[in-house]
Scaffold this active site. Structure first.
Site, PDB file in Angstrom:
ATOM      1  N   CYS A 135      -2.662   6.320  10.100  1.00  0.00           N
ATOM      2  CA  CYS A 135      -3.595   5.198   9.976  1.00  0.00           C
ATOM      3  C   CYS A 135      -4.984   5.637  10.445  1.00  0.00           C
ATOM      4  CB  CYS A 135      -3.078   3.982  10.743  1.00  0.00           C
ATOM      5  SG  CYS A 135      -1.444   3.420  10.242  1.00  0.00           S
ATOM      6  N   ASP A 190      -2.233   0.261  -0.311  1.00  0.00           N
ATOM      7  CA  ASP A 190      -3.032   0.413   0.904  1.00  0.00           C
ATOM      8  C   ASP A 190      -4.486   0.036   0.644  1.00  0.00           C
ATOM      9  OD1 ASP A 190      -4.094   1.098   3.330  1.00  0.00           O
ATOM     10  OD2 ASP A 190      -3.224   3.106   3.387  1.00  0.00           O
ATOM     11  N   HIS A 222       0.576   0.646   3.831  1.00  0.00           N
ATOM     12  CA  HIS A 222      -0.125   1.180   4.994  1.00  0.00           C
ATOM     13  C   HIS A 222       0.785   1.062   6.222  1.00  0.00           C
ATOM     14  CE1 HIS A 222      -3.702   2.317   7.256  1.00  0.00           C
ATOM     15  NE2 HIS A 222      -3.358   1.415   8.156  1.00  0.00           N
TER      16      HIS A 222
END
Length: 260
Positions: A135, A190, A222
């Site tokens: 991330c 995402d 994500h």
């Protein structure tokens, strides 16, 4: 065969204070190649430490710093054992201001301290290391590869956010400084890294002649690697493990055979 590992909490001196961190290494005789693991926004926690343990079990000494240390030691916010969609808003109400305060300049300065800590670690081998991030951590990993090309041999990023935005300080703009081999495992569901950014990142790396491979994991969201969240995708996560350990094995061969 995986190796038995030993993990502990450590403190890292930085120009701006002290960062708490998790350090894990094989119990077998070292030294072992070093790996810097950058956290996601939820920070250091048992699940993330477990991911570091898995890398260490493959023959590496792994350091996982709390990149939010300026705001306090871990945990900045109490996390449930499983982070569902209903818990995210309250968590991010606390975390988002801290994320925004970690400017690229501060992140790069901190990276030097993290690299110095690994270099000083007796269980970590001399020479360049591997960096991986998840991330927001994927962006930190990319910035580290850009800022310290002589100290990073391999860099991986998974479900990264804002890796190739139109901002003047987007991390992809430093591609021409990278000497490491790179791997990216993007999530196709995402919003933090839309297709136009994936294309922009690919072009920057290709134009700069960076050794790299990027894949879009179909159906993955994500955060797909994080087993303690509702975004977890077991199949995509295992695919990520294969890609990450293959990359580290090419760039940073271990002494597992001798250790065993």
């Amino acid at each position: 065969m995986t190796l038995a590992v030993h993990g502990s909490s450590v403190d890292i001196p930085t120009p701006d204070g002290t960062a708490d961190a998790y350090l894990v290494h094989p119990e077998s005789a070292g030294p072992h190649p070093g790996v810097l693991l950058y956290m996601d926004a939820f920070g250091l926690r048992p699940s993330l430490n477990g991911m570091a343990d898995r890398i260490a079990a493959a023959g590496y000494t792994v350091l996982v710093p709390n990149v939010f240390y300026r705001a306090g030691r871990t945990p900045l916010v109490e996390l449930p054992d499983f982070i569902g969609d209903d818990q995210r808003p309250a968590i991010f109400q606390t975390v988002l201001p801290v994320m925004r305060a970690l400017t690229p300049e501060l992140a790069v300065r901190d990276a030097g301290a993290y690299l110095d800590r690994l270099a000083a670690e007796p269980r970590a081998a001399d020479g360049p290391i591997g960096v991986t991030g998840y991330c927001m951590g994927a962006g930190l990993a990319l910035r580290t590869a850009v800022a310290y090309p002589d100290r990073v041999a391999a860099m991986a990023g998974f479900h990264g956010a804002q890796l190739a935005s139109e901002a003047p300080d987007s991390p992809h703009l430093g591609a021409d400084r990278i000497t490491a081999e790179l791997y990216f495992g993007h999530a196709d569901q995402d919003a933090a890294l839309p297709p136009e950014q994936i294309e922009r990142l690919e072009k920057a790396l290709t134009d700069a002649g960076v050794r790299h491979h990027a894949e879009v994991y179909a159906g993955a969201h994500h955060g797909y690697t994080q087993a303690d969240t509702s975004s977890y995708d077991a199949e995509a996560a295992e695919r990520h493990w294969t890609a990450l350990l293959d990359l580290l094995g090419r760039a940073l061969p271990t002494r597992r055979g001798a250790a065993l």
